[in-house]
Design a protein around this motif. Structure first.
Motif, PDB file in Angstrom:
ATOM      1  N   GLY A 157       3.990   7.420   9.479  1.00 40.92           N
ATOM      2  CA  GLY A 157       2.951   6.662  10.160  1.00 40.92           C
ATOM      3  C   GLY A 157       2.731   5.304   9.517  1.00 40.92           C
ATOM      4  N   GLY A 158       2.554   5.295   8.195  1.00 43.95           N
ATOM      5  CA  GLY A 158       2.178   4.073   7.513  1.00 43.95           C
ATOM      6  C   GLY A 158       3.265   3.027   7.440  1.00 43.95           C
ATOM      7  N   LEU A 159       4.536   3.443   7.472  1.00 48.76           N
ATOM      8  CA  LEU A 159       5.633   2.497   7.273  1.00 48.76           C
ATOM      9  C   LEU A 159       6.466   2.223   8.520  1.00 48.76           C
ATOM     10  CD1 LEU A 159       6.869   3.729   3.781  1.00 48.76           C
ATOM     11  CD2 LEU A 159       5.222   1.931   4.302  1.00 48.76           C
ATOM     12  N   VAL A 160       6.300   3.028   9.563  1.00 48.11           N
ATOM     13  CA  VAL A 160       7.067   2.808  10.795  1.00 48.11           C
ATOM     14  C   VAL A 160       6.150   2.710  12.007  1.00 48.11           C
ATOM     15  CG1 VAL A 160       8.868   3.706  12.332  1.00 48.11           C
ATOM     16  CG2 VAL A 160       9.132   3.930   9.853  1.00 48.11           C
ATOM     17  N   VAL A 161       5.412   3.778  12.282  1.00 41.16           N
ATOM     18  CA  VAL A 161       4.636   3.845  13.525  1.00 41.16           C
ATOM     19  C   VAL A 161       3.540   2.776  13.560  1.00 41.16           C
ATOM     20  CG1 VAL A 161       3.154   5.290  14.972  1.00 41.16           C
ATOM     21  CG2 VAL A 161       5.153   6.292  13.826  1.00 41.16           C
ATOM     22  N   PHE A 162       2.747   2.676  12.504  1.00 38.33           N
ATOM     23  CA  PHE A 162       1.607   1.758  12.534  1.00 38.33           C
ATOM     24  C   PHE A 162       2.036   0.290  12.587  1.00 38.33           C
ATOM     25  CE2 PHE A 162      -1.114   5.112  10.104  1.00 38.33           C
ATOM     26  CZ  PHE A 162      -1.079   5.935  11.225  1.00 38.33           C
ATOM     27  N   PRO A 163       2.962  -0.144  11.719  1.00 42.06           N
ATOM     28  CA  PRO A 163       3.348  -1.560  11.820  1.00 42.06           C
ATOM     29  C   PRO A 163       4.015  -1.909  13.139  1.00 42.06           C
ATOM     30  CG  PRO A 163       4.685  -0.408  10.178  1.00 42.06           C
ATOM     31  CD  PRO A 163       3.557   0.506  10.554  1.00 42.06           C
ATOM     32  N   LEU A 164       4.889  -1.035  13.661  1.00 43.26           N
ATOM     33  CA  LEU A 164       5.551  -1.348  14.924  1.00 43.26           C
ATOM     34  C   LEU A 164       4.557  -1.364  16.079  1.00 43.26           C
ATOM     35  CD1 LEU A 164       8.954   0.603  14.736  1.00 43.26           C
ATOM     36  CD2 LEU A 164       8.450  -1.768  14.087  1.00 43.26           C
ATOM     37  N   ARG A 165       3.607  -0.466  16.080  1.00 43.89           N
ATOM     38  CA  ARG A 165       2.601  -0.434  17.142  1.00 43.89           C
ATOM     39  C   ARG A 165       1.783  -1.718  17.154  1.00 43.89           C
ATOM     40  NH1 ARG A 165       1.920   1.679  22.166  1.00 43.89           N
ATOM     41  NH2 ARG A 165      -0.102   2.694  22.502  1.00 43.89           N
ATOM     42  N   ALA A 166       1.619  -2.336  15.979  1.00 39.71           N
ATOM     43  CA  ALA A 166       0.812  -3.554  15.865  1.00 39.71           C
ATOM     44  C   ALA A 166       1.649  -4.825  15.945  1.00 39.71           C
ATOM     45  CB  ALA A 166       0.045  -3.537  14.545  1.00 39.71           C
ATOM     46  N   GLY A 167       2.965  -4.682  16.082  1.00 39.52           N
ATOM     47  CA  GLY A 167       3.820  -5.858  16.076  1.00 39.52           C
ATOM     48  C   GLY A 167       3.919  -6.505  14.708  1.00 39.52           C
ATOM     49  N   ALA A 168       3.648  -5.722  13.647  1.00 42.26           N
ATOM     50  CA  ALA A 168       3.697  -6.220  12.278  1.00 42.26           C
ATOM     51  C   ALA A 168       5.044  -5.855  11.655  1.00 42.26           C
ATOM     52  CB  ALA A 168       2.536  -5.635  11.472  1.00 42.26           C
ATOM     53  N   SER A 169       5.144  -5.980  10.333  1.00 45.00           N
ATOM     54  CA  SER A 169       6.393  -5.644   9.657  1.00 45.00           C
ATOM     55  C   SER A 169       6.119  -4.709   8.496  1.00 45.00           C
ATOM     56  CB  SER A 169       7.107  -6.903   9.152  1.00 45.00           C
ATOM     57  OG  SER A 169       6.353  -7.540   8.144  1.00 45.00           O
ATOM     58  N   ALA A 170       7.193  -4.070   8.009  1.00 43.93           N
ATOM     59  CA  ALA A 170       7.075  -3.146   6.882  1.00 43.93           C
ATOM     60  C   ALA A 170       8.164  -3.428   5.870  1.00 43.93           C
ATOM     61  CB  ALA A 170       7.162  -1.695   7.358  1.00 43.93           C
ATOM     62  N   PRO A 201      -4.879  -3.276  11.951  1.00 46.44           N
ATOM     63  CA  PRO A 201      -3.772  -4.128  11.488  1.00 46.44           C
ATOM     64  C   PRO A 201      -3.653  -5.409  12.293  1.00 46.44           C
ATOM     65  CG  PRO A 201      -2.942  -2.317  12.816  1.00 46.44           C
ATOM     66  CD  PRO A 201      -4.412  -2.061  12.625  1.00 46.44           C
ATOM     67  N   ARG A 202      -2.979  -6.384  11.684  1.00 43.23           N
ATOM     68  CA  ARG A 202      -2.725  -7.682  12.319  1.00 43.23           C
ATOM     69  C   ARG A 202      -1.221  -7.888  12.433  1.00 43.23           C
ATOM     70  NH1 ARG A 202      -6.399 -10.729   7.782  1.00 43.23           N
ATOM     71  NH2 ARG A 202      -8.435  -9.803   8.308  1.00 43.23           N
ATOM     72  N   PRO A 203      -0.782  -8.673  13.391  1.00 42.42           N
ATOM     73  CA  PRO A 203       0.661  -8.906  13.540  1.00 42.42           C
ATOM     74  C   PRO A 203       1.319  -9.516  12.313  1.00 42.42           C
ATOM     75  CG  PRO A 203      -0.491  -9.562  15.532  1.00 42.42           C
ATOM     76  CD  PRO A 203      -1.550  -9.262  14.512  1.00 42.42           C
ATOM     77  N   ASP A 204       0.556 -10.234  11.495  1.00 54.40           N
ATOM     78  CA  ASP A 204       1.166 -10.852  10.318  1.00 54.40           C
ATOM     79  C   ASP A 204       1.088  -9.965   9.078  1.00 54.40           C
ATOM     80  OD1 ASP A 204      -1.547 -11.030   9.961  1.00 54.40           O
ATOM     81  OD2 ASP A 204      -1.560 -13.128   9.319  1.00 54.40           O
ATOM     82  N   ASP A 205       0.624  -8.731   9.221  1.00 55.49           N
ATOM     83  CA  ASP A 205       0.557  -7.812   8.094  1.00 55.49           C
ATOM     84  C   ASP A 205       1.958  -7.393   7.650  1.00 55.49           C
ATOM     85  OD1 ASP A 205      -2.128  -7.425   7.298  1.00 55.49           O
ATOM     86  OD2 ASP A 205      -2.511  -6.136   9.026  1.00 55.49           O
ATOM     87  N   VAL A 206       2.078  -7.150   6.346  1.00 53.42           N
ATOM     88  CA  VAL A 206       3.283  -6.554   5.776  1.00 53.42           C
ATOM     89  C   VAL A 206       2.865  -5.230   5.147  1.00 53.42           C
ATOM     90  CG1 VAL A 206       5.176  -6.791   4.122  1.00 53.42           C
ATOM     91  CG2 VAL A 206       4.278  -8.819   5.308  1.00 53.42           C
ATOM     92  N   PHE A 207       3.366  -4.122   5.716  1.00 55.81           N
ATOM     93  CA  PHE A 207       3.043  -2.785   5.235  1.00 55.81           C
ATOM     94  C   PHE A 207       4.042  -2.384   4.143  1.00 55.81           C
ATOM     95  CE2 PHE A 207       0.842  -2.945   9.158  1.00 55.81           C
ATOM     96  CZ  PHE A 207       0.005  -1.846   9.312  1.00 55.81           C
ATOM     97  N   ALA A 208       3.589  -1.590   3.191  1.00 61.81           N
ATOM     98  CA  ALA A 208       4.486  -1.014   2.182  1.00 61.81           C
ATOM     99  C   ALA A 208       3.792   0.210   1.595  1.00 61.81           C
ATOM    100  CB  ALA A 208       4.834  -2.017   1.089  1.00 61.81           C
ATOM    101  N   GLY A 209       4.555   1.021   0.874  1.00 61.97           N
ATOM    102  CA  GLY A 209       3.957   2.191   0.255  1.00 61.97           C
ATOM    103  C   GLY A 209       4.983   3.100  -0.372  1.00 61.97           C
ATOM    104  N   SER A 210       4.473   4.154  -0.991  1.00 59.60           N
ATOM    105  CA  SER A 210       5.333   5.083  -1.721  1.00 59.60           C
ATOM    106  C   SER A 210       5.812   6.274  -0.919  1.00 59.60           C
ATOM    107  CB  SER A 210       4.592   5.580  -2.961  1.00 59.60           C
ATOM    108  OG  SER A 210       3.405   6.274  -2.585  1.00 59.60           O
TER     109      SER A 210
END
Length: 571
Positions: A265-278, A246-255
């Motif tokens: 993991g996909g909507l909280v842990v991974f984006p926060l660990r990368a400094g990204a957003s969800a 992931p990159r800091p400028d990524d925007v995560f989303a999902g079902s």
């Protein structure tokens, strides 16, 4: 209570540190006291430098640290944006409320229930930061399910979205203190007086239990899977770091909802660990995902194969050019679905297999390493093999049970089924796999989905994938029905496209050109929808219990799939 140290001489120093007993921060030691006996733990591996965690570790504090306050952390469908600075302040305020107003002490289990919103994520982070144990459930779960979960985990506190509190009240859990959020009441979590000062994170040990995730219950009484603070970071430092990248400028989303570890993991842990957003969506079906991707420029998408298939027919008119990563898990991704998505979008879906017991995905592949029709290879930091029922590795090309080990392992909460899942230090996922000679792992079936008919082993998913190649079939599930003459016969449940006539003979004729004759279903049942859990996982056991004796016409073969799905356990 510690596992056997299974590391090699090449492992990092963190392995030895992780295997030593650590002083717990828990005043309520229920979770630690009910870990499996040490001899029943899986062997743990910490082979990567990034898995060298300190003895004292608070996962929430780690996830919230290091990102500039002004950067976006969470987004909502209506355009609200929480910055990291706002998220930290709100998490700290909730943690103060938990510990000073509600009497939560480290180690207490706190139930979290609500639709997927930034407030639910903030509550989860606050529970961990306060040193308590998060038990996140689904907003759709019913009173009897909630009662069971609270009883297994001895839950004493609950933070619940005011919109879904009624079923939690009806669960009638003795001694449960429920605090709602999102309402107008003066005793609402968000209105209670609380300190605005930074909250000092709980001095938790890396191996203090941080969360209890419950299995979906598709095979019986749900099992509570206990995961440590270091486990929360390990899934980000293996799958997310090495596969997603992931990159800091990524925007995560999902079902997937946050009560499902795929979503957590996909909507909280991974984006926060990368400094990204969800982007956290309360409604995240295919009909909501496509416009949300376009409007919010989503770049990383998490959903199930069913959703990818559904979105294929709705792509026209939606701008999905912002997407760069598409992740599929929860059930097997057919090669036909992968290829169709790639042809329409140019995006290579990252397939993966995970488990609640192991928190997230442990076999996968990305980019040029993807091979459609396979799950992939072990994620860096993980090890996998295929073995027989006696624990002996089988040769490449032969089917067997998937066995896995890595930095996270199965630890059921006071459940004798621990000895079924962990054998000789390996986590046995219950999946039948084949390892190809080049090291790729190919899904065959759930071990209990293998149909044995007249001496032939028939993998239901293989028949399903062939059926999905028929232009009239939208969804399908294939199971075995007891048969006196053959042991079992193959029965196919199918959902057809709108306007298509149910024609068993036509489907059977199609399949005989796709599969060996012994694999073709002897019966077809046509449904309006397949029974699924709230997280989209197919409930095969419900199909097995709703089988009909014949499948001559649509009218004769349409059991009430909607009622079956409505009564299912969720996870």
């Amino acid at each position: 209570m510690e596992p056997r140290d299974a590391t090699s001489s090449t492992d990092t120093a963190s392995t030895a540190a992780a295997a030593r007993p650590a002083r717990t921060a828990h005043r309520d030691t229920f979770a630690r006291d009910h870990l499996p006996p040490p001899g029943q733990w899986p062997e743990l591996r910490f082979d990567l430098p990034e898995l060298s965690y300190p003895e004292r570790l608070n996962a929430a504090a780690e996830l919230l640290a290091g990102t500039a306050a002004e950067r976006p952390a969470f987004r909502t469908a209506d355009g609200e944006v929480w910055t990291y600075g706002q998220l930290r302040a709100r998490v700290d305020r909730i943690a103060h409320t938990l510990t000073t107003r509600l009497g939560v002490v480290p180690g207490n289990r706190v139930l979290l229930r609500g639709p997927t919103t930034p407030w639910l994520a903030a509550c989860w982070l606050a529970v961990l930061k306060a040193g308590a144990v998060a038990v996140t459930v689904l907003a759709q779960q019913r009173p009897h399910e909630l009662h069971t979960i609270c009883g297994i985990a001895r839950v004493g506190h609950a933070l619940c979205d005011v919109r879904v509190v009624d079923d939690l009240v009806k669960a009638d859990v003795p001694g449960l203190h429920i605090t709602t959020y999102g309402g107008d009441s003066p005793d609402d979590l968000l209105h209670l007086p609380a300190s605005e000062e930074p909250f000092p994170p709980g001095d938790t040990a890396a191996d203090d239990v941080a969360l209890i995730a419950f299995t979906s219950g598709t095979t019986g009484r749900p099992k509570g899977c206990m995961h440590f603070h270091r486990d929360v970071l390990a899934i980000a430092d293996t799958f997310s770091r090495h596969i997603l990248q992931p990159r800091p400028d990524d925007v995560f989303a999902g079902s997937p909802p946050l009560g499902f570890t795929f979503g957590l993991g996909g909507l909280v842990v991974f984006p926060l660990r990368a400094g990204a957003s969800a982007l956290l969506l309360e409604q995240a079906g295919p009909g909501q995902l496509l416009p949300a991707i376009a409007e919010h420029r989503v770049s990383v998408l998490f959903t199930a194969p069913t959703a990818y298939r559904a979105m294929l027919g709705e792509l026209d008119g939606h701008d999905i050019t912002s997407l760069r990563r598409c992740v599929s898990a929860g059930e097997n991704l057919p090669a036909t679905t992968w290829q169709a998505w790639y042809e329409r979008t140019g995006l290579r879906v990252i397939n993966g297999i995970g488990a609640t017991e192991l928190l997230h995905i442990f076999i996968s592949a990305a980019d040029d390493r993807i091979r459609p029709g396979t799950t992939g290879v072990p994620v860096p930091g993980w090890h996998a093999r295929v073995q027989d029922a006696n624990g002996r590795p089988v040769p490449d090309g032969e089917p067997g049970l998937l066995a896995v080990r890595g930095p996270v392992g199965c630890r059921y909460l006071a459940d004798p089924r621990q000895q079924e899942y962990v054998r000789d230090g390996w986590n046995i996922t219950g999946d039948t796999y084949v390892r190809d000679p080049d090291g790729y792992f190919r899904y065959v079936a759930r071990a209990d989905d293998m149909i044995i008919s007249a001496g032939y082993n028939i993998a239901g998913p293989e028949v399903e994938e062939a059926l999905l190649r028929h232009p009239d079939v939208v969804e399908t599930a294939v199971v075995g029905q007891p048969d006196e003459a053959r042991g079992q016969i193959v029965v196919a449940y199918a959902v057809l496209r709108a306007g298509a006539a149910p024609d068993p003979d036509a489907l059977r004729a199609f399949l005989t050109s796709e599969l060996a004759p012994y694999k073709c279903p002897r019966e077809f049942v046509f449904l309006d929808a397949l029974p699924r859990t709230a997280t989209g996982k197919l409930q095969r056991f419900r199909l097995r219990t709703h089988l009909t004796p014949a499948a001559g016409t649509a009218a004769e073969t349409r059991p009430d799939a909607n009622s079956a799905a409505a009564e299912g356990d969720h996870g």
